[in-house]
Write a protein that holds these residues in place. Structure first.
Motif, PDB file in Angstrom:
ATOM      1  N   SER A  40      -2.698 -16.189  -6.177  1.00  0.00           N
ATOM      2  CA  SER A  40      -4.037 -15.607  -6.361  1.00  0.00           C
ATOM      3  C   SER A  40      -3.971 -14.107  -6.112  1.00  0.00           C
ATOM      4  CB  SER A  40      -5.012 -16.253  -5.374  1.00  0.00           C
ATOM      5  OG  SER A  40      -4.520 -16.112  -4.056  1.00  0.00           O
ATOM      6  N   ASP A  41      -5.031 -13.404  -6.533  1.00  0.00           N
ATOM      7  CA  ASP A  41      -5.101 -11.973  -6.238  1.00  0.00           C
ATOM      8  C   ASP A  41      -5.296 -11.814  -4.733  1.00  0.00           C
ATOM      9  OD1 ASP A  41      -5.038 -10.471  -8.838  1.00  0.00           O
ATOM     10  OD2 ASP A  41      -6.554 -11.967  -9.284  1.00  0.00           O
ATOM     11  N   MET A  42      -4.481 -10.955  -4.128  1.00  0.00           N
ATOM     12  CA  MET A  42      -4.456 -10.829  -2.675  1.00  0.00           C
ATOM     13  C   MET A  42      -5.806 -10.341  -2.147  1.00  0.00           C
ATOM     14  SD  MET A  42      -2.003  -8.419  -0.360  1.00  0.00           S
ATOM     15  CE  MET A  42      -0.508  -8.858  -1.222  1.00  0.00           C
ATOM     16  N   MET A  84      -1.771  -1.693   3.712  1.00  0.00           N
ATOM     17  CA  MET A  84      -1.242  -1.588   2.344  1.00  0.00           C
ATOM     18  C   MET A  84      -2.234  -2.161   1.334  1.00  0.00           C
ATOM     19  SD  MET A  84       2.590  -2.613   3.502  1.00  0.00           S
ATOM     20  CE  MET A  84       3.159  -3.412   2.036  1.00  0.00           C
ATOM     21  N   ARG A  85      -2.835  -3.304   1.670  1.00  0.00           N
ATOM     22  CA  ARG A  85      -3.781  -3.939   0.737  1.00  0.00           C
ATOM     23  C   ARG A  85      -4.981  -3.024   0.475  1.00  0.00           C
ATOM     24  NH1 ARG A  85      -7.327  -4.754  -1.957  1.00  0.00           N
ATOM     25  NH2 ARG A  85      -8.370  -6.663  -2.641  1.00  0.00           N
ATOM     26  N   LEU A  88      -3.095   1.202  -0.671  1.00  0.00           N
ATOM     27  CA  LEU A  88      -2.182   1.516  -1.783  1.00  0.00           C
ATOM     28  C   LEU A  88      -2.837   1.482  -3.171  1.00  0.00           C
ATOM     29  CD1 LEU A  88       1.208  -0.072  -0.615  1.00  0.00           C
ATOM     30  CD2 LEU A  88       0.426   2.288  -0.483  1.00  0.00           C
ATOM     31  N   PRO A  89      -3.690   0.486  -3.467  1.00  0.00           N
ATOM     32  CA  PRO A  89      -4.315   0.517  -4.804  1.00  0.00           C
ATOM     33  C   PRO A  89      -5.195   1.748  -4.988  1.00  0.00           C
ATOM     34  CG  PRO A  89      -4.667  -1.615  -3.756  1.00  0.00           C
ATOM     35  CD  PRO A  89      -4.084  -0.717  -2.720  1.00  0.00           C
ATOM     36  N   ARG A  98      -2.027   1.509 -11.592  1.00  0.00           N
ATOM     37  CA  ARG A  98      -2.738   0.364 -11.018  1.00  0.00           C
ATOM     38  C   ARG A  98      -1.753  -0.565 -10.324  1.00  0.00           C
ATOM     39  NH1 ARG A  98      -7.472  -2.156 -14.568  1.00  0.00           N
ATOM     40  NH2 ARG A  98      -6.055  -3.910 -14.478  1.00  0.00           N
ATOM     41  N   CYS A  99      -2.205  -1.114  -9.207  1.00  0.00           N
ATOM     42  CA  CYS A  99      -1.386  -2.090  -8.475  1.00  0.00           C
ATOM     43  C   CYS A  99      -1.876  -3.493  -8.797  1.00  0.00           C
ATOM     44  CB  CYS A  99      -1.521  -1.893  -6.976  1.00  0.00           C
ATOM     45  SG  CYS A  99      -0.709  -0.436  -6.352  1.00  0.00           S
ATOM     46  N   ARG A 100      -0.957  -4.434  -8.847  1.00  0.00           N
ATOM     47  CA  ARG A 100      -1.341  -5.845  -8.881  1.00  0.00           C
ATOM     48  C   ARG A 100      -0.796  -6.433  -7.595  1.00  0.00           C
ATOM     49  NH1 ARG A 100      -2.937  -9.838 -13.013  1.00  0.00           N
ATOM     50  NH2 ARG A 100      -4.269 -11.097 -11.661  1.00  0.00           N
ATOM     51  N   MET A 101      -1.682  -6.987  -6.783  1.00  0.00           N
ATOM     52  CA  MET A 101      -1.252  -7.534  -5.494  1.00  0.00           C
ATOM     53  C   MET A 101      -1.533  -9.032  -5.504  1.00  0.00           C
ATOM     54  SD  MET A 101      -2.804  -4.436  -3.204  1.00  0.00           S
ATOM     55  CE  MET A 101      -1.655  -4.283  -1.872  1.00  0.00           C
ATOM     56  N   LEU A 102      -0.498  -9.812  -5.276  1.00  0.00           N
ATOM     57  CA  LEU A 102      -0.624 -11.264  -5.374  1.00  0.00           C
ATOM     58  C   LEU A 102      -0.234 -11.941  -4.066  1.00  0.00           C
ATOM     59  CD1 LEU A 102       1.086 -11.650  -8.866  1.00  0.00           C
ATOM     60  CD2 LEU A 102      -1.370 -11.779  -8.423  1.00  0.00           C
ATOM     61  N   GLU A 123       1.708  -1.871 -12.028  1.00  0.00           N
ATOM     62  CA  GLU A 123       1.652  -2.512 -13.354  1.00  0.00           C
ATOM     63  C   GLU A 123       2.488  -1.781 -14.396  1.00  0.00           C
ATOM     64  OE1 GLU A 123      -2.625  -4.800 -13.268  1.00  0.00           O
ATOM     65  OE2 GLU A 123      -2.487  -2.898 -14.321  1.00  0.00           O
ATOM     66  N   TRP A 147       7.166  -3.472  -6.066  1.00  0.00           N
ATOM     67  CA  TRP A 147       7.175  -2.488  -4.970  1.00  0.00           C
ATOM     68  C   TRP A 147       7.463  -3.167  -3.618  1.00  0.00           C
ATOM     69  CZ3 TRP A 147       2.432   1.307  -4.238  1.00  0.00           C
ATOM     70  CH2 TRP A 147       2.852   2.421  -3.504  1.00  0.00           C
ATOM     71  N   PHE A 148       6.644  -4.141  -3.274  1.00  0.00           N
ATOM     72  CA  PHE A 148       6.830  -4.837  -1.984  1.00  0.00           C
ATOM     73  C   PHE A 148       6.840  -6.342  -2.225  1.00  0.00           C
ATOM     74  CE2 PHE A 148       4.849  -0.827  -0.850  1.00  0.00           C
ATOM     75  CZ  PHE A 148       5.553  -0.428   0.277  1.00  0.00           C
TER      76      PHE A 148
ATOM     77  N   LEU B  46      -0.697   6.805   5.062  1.00  0.00           N
ATOM     78  CA  LEU B  46      -1.520   5.636   4.729  1.00  0.00           C
ATOM     79  C   LEU B  46      -2.574   5.452   5.815  1.00  0.00           C
ATOM     80  CD1 LEU B  46      -1.701   3.301   2.632  1.00  0.00           C
ATOM     81  CD2 LEU B  46      -0.340   1.945   4.201  1.00  0.00           C
ATOM     82  N   GLU B  66      -8.873 -19.538  -6.116  1.00  0.00           N
ATOM     83  CA  GLU B  66      -8.709 -19.523  -7.575  1.00  0.00           C
ATOM     84  C   GLU B  66      -7.356 -18.940  -7.950  1.00  0.00           C
ATOM     85  OE1 GLU B  66     -11.715 -18.567 -10.392  1.00  0.00           O
ATOM     86  OE2 GLU B  66     -13.211 -18.357  -8.804  1.00  0.00           O
ATOM     87  N   ARG B  67      -6.695 -19.606  -8.863  1.00  0.00           N
ATOM     88  CA  ARG B  67      -5.408 -19.080  -9.330  1.00  0.00           C
ATOM     89  C   ARG B  67      -5.631 -17.783 -10.092  1.00  0.00           C
ATOM     90  NH1 ARG B  67      -1.643 -23.118  -8.687  1.00  0.00           N
ATOM     91  NH2 ARG B  67      -2.495 -25.222  -8.625  1.00  0.00           N
ATOM     92  N   ALA B  68      -4.723 -16.829  -9.891  1.00  0.00           N
ATOM     93  CA  ALA B  68      -4.837 -15.550 -10.609  1.00  0.00           C
ATOM     94  C   ALA B  68      -4.368 -15.727 -12.045  1.00  0.00           C
ATOM     95  CB  ALA B  68      -3.996 -14.494  -9.917  1.00  0.00           C
ATOM     96  N   TYR B  78     -11.009  -5.118 -11.633  1.00  0.00           N
ATOM     97  CA  TYR B  78     -10.167  -4.256 -10.799  1.00  0.00           C
ATOM     98  C   TYR B  78     -11.012  -3.513  -9.759  1.00  0.00           C
ATOM     99  CZ  TYR B  78      -6.131  -1.482  -9.515  1.00  0.00           C
ATOM    100  OH  TYR B  78      -5.093  -0.926  -8.807  1.00  0.00           O
ATOM    101  N   PHE B  81     -11.548  -5.816  -7.050  1.00  0.00           N
ATOM    102  CA  PHE B  81     -10.296  -5.928  -6.288  1.00  0.00           C
ATOM    103  C   PHE B  81     -10.140  -4.743  -5.326  1.00  0.00           C
ATOM    104  CE2 PHE B  81      -5.814  -4.559  -6.153  1.00  0.00           C
ATOM    105  CZ  PHE B  81      -5.302  -5.600  -5.401  1.00  0.00           C
ATOM    106  N   LEU B  82     -10.433  -3.531  -5.834  1.00  0.00           N
ATOM    107  CA  LEU B  82     -10.309  -2.337  -4.984  1.00  0.00           C
ATOM    108  C   LEU B  82     -11.238  -2.407  -3.783  1.00  0.00           C
ATOM    109  CD1 LEU B  82     -10.113   0.615  -7.560  1.00  0.00           C
ATOM    110  CD2 LEU B  82      -8.281  -0.271  -6.136  1.00  0.00           C
TER     111      LEU B  82
END
Lengths: 257, 186
Positions: A40-42, A84-85, A88-89, A98-102, A123, A147-148, B46, B66-68, B78, B81-82
């Motif tokens: 899933s998206d983190m 980081m969550r 970083l994005p 853009r970052c994708r974090m899973l 991405e 990245w990580f 950071l 939910e599965r991504a 997005y 998400f941010l």
């Protein structure tokens, strides 16, 4: 020339990205059975949970190895996932990336989704094997940059009530490859194995994940001057479109419930 | 002091300014260097986000996660998400995207086929023009034949160009309609 909408890039390049899903189960060779996973998206909560419950165990393992003078197997023992969550994005957004974090979760006895693997991708990032001449004329190839990546130690998962703890590295790498294909990048993906991870981490990527390795000294792109490049330390790994397809095909059964 | 909130975080004005500065500095660091800095436990810009109460929320139930989707997140997704909000990834979104891909892919392949046919026609017209130029150069053709052949070649060229233009417009309309349908599904 008018730019084509982003959504059509993949089909223009002949990729049917939408047909490939992330893994939905992994094969546990020790138990000889399938184990269900969810990618899933983190969420922020998952990252905070990781910091609070998983990271202490990773740190304990690393400290033990350091005190015993043994080779370090957990180069991620200082990674602050909560920071980081959140950060970083946003930071990458300032430079147009853009970052994708899973998060890869396993099911606990109490029916909870326990984070067992974490992944941060950029991405679109300059491709490792860049053709200098084409690059100069604006035909730079792009790829997904892993990245990580971190997976939870078995003890930490068992403490959260997760009984079945298969190896997740293939599913995590597969997620990066599938993301690359879905981005219209044909599966091009690369990463840099942290030097602190030593031989074990190198072997994991080279042998278990079957990724290709860049020879020490080979020129690789480096932002902000990707064209001039720097010499690789020999710990860069990558998947070409052909290799990505092969690796994804190997896990065909892992995408079914 | 004025404050702003973001999720479970609370900031004052000064903190917001510092946060922006730290994010900017973080963005300037090469991603590989940043990985090294964190791995070595060195100081990085950071931001040190302060989580209220320092408590970790309860984990979600297995069924509620939910599965991504591997597809690229839309701008709205997005943005969620941010902000740390859950990213909606329901199956209807994937289905809409899948149908969109399918529709546009078939349109594009049709366009490619037409384009190939037209390209062959244009190549023939070009070859005819070269032969005609040769005949004129060596004075082997009467003015009447010259006018007739020029007329035929010119007509073919015009028709070809017209067909390309109409096909492009028709494809644009189809793509536009498909996009509208996908947007309404989002």
């Amino acid at each position: 020339m008018r730019r084509r909408p982003q959504q059509f890039q993949a089909c223009l390049q002949g990729d049917q990205g939408v047909a490939i899903d992330y893994c939905q189960r992994v094969w546990d060779s020790k138990l000889d059975k399938w184990v269900g996973i969810k990618i899933s998206d983190m969420s922020v909560n998952e990252a905070d949970f990781w910091d609070a419950k998983i990271q202490p165990e990773i740190r304990r393992i690393a400290m033990k190895e350091i005190s015993e003078g043994a080779p370090l197997t957990r180069p991620d023992y200082k990674w602050p996932w909560g920071r980081m969550r959140r950060g970083l994005p946003l930071a990458q957004g300032l430079v147009g990336r853009r970052c994708r974090m899973l998060t890869l979760s396993l099911k606990s006895d109490a029916g909870k989704a326990v984070p067992a693997g974490m992944l941060i991708l950029i991405e679109k990032y300059p491709w490792l094997l860049q053709n200098g001449r084409l690059f100069r004329f604006g035909f730079a190839k792009e790829s997904t940059f892993l990245w990580f990546l971190s997976s939870a130690p078995k003890d930490a998962l068992q403490a959260q009530g997760v009984r079945e703890t298969p190896s997740l590295i293939r599913a995590l790498i597969d997620s990066a490859l599938v993301t690359s294909i879905s981005q219209g990048l044909k599966g091009r993906m690369w990463l840099h194995a942290a030097p602190q991870g030593g031989v074990k981490l190198f072997d994991t990527y080279a042998n278990r994940c079957k990724l290709k390795n860049v020879e020490p000294g080979a020129k690789i792109p480096r932002i902000p001057r990707p064209f001039s490049g720097v010499s690789s330390d020999g710990r860069h790994f990558y998947a070409t479109p052909g290799l990505a397809r092969r690796l994804i095909d190997e896990l065909k059964e892992w995408r079914r419930i | 002091m004025p404050t702003s909130t973001a999720g479970n975080l609370v900031f004052g004005d000064e903190a917001v300014h510092r946060l922006a500065q730290q994010l900017y500095e973080t963005a300037q660091i090469n991603p590989e260097d940043f990985l090294d800095l964190l791995t070595e436990g060195k100081e990085t810009p950071l931001p040190l986000f302060h989580v209220e109460n320092g408590e970790v929320a309860e984990l979600p139930s297995w069924d509620s996660v939910e599965r991504a989707s591997p597809e690229r997140l839309t701008s709205n997704q997005y943005l969620d998400f941010l902000q740390g909000k859950p990213v909606p990834t329901d199956s209807s979104l994937s289905n809409a995207n899948f149908l969109l891909y399918k529709e546009v892919a078939s349109d594009l392949s049709e366009f490619n086929r037409n384009w190939q046919t037209l390209a062959s026609g244009i190549a023939l017209v070009a070859a005819g023009s070269v032969i005609l130029a040769g005949l004129i150069f060596f004075d082997r053709i009467s003015p009447g034949w010259l006018a007739a052949i020029s007329l035929v070649l010119g007509t073919f060229s015009l028709l070809g160009s017209f067909r390309i233009a109409t096909r492009s417009r028709s494809l644009d309309r189809k793509v536009g309609k498909a996009l509208d349908r996908a947007r309404s599904a989002f």
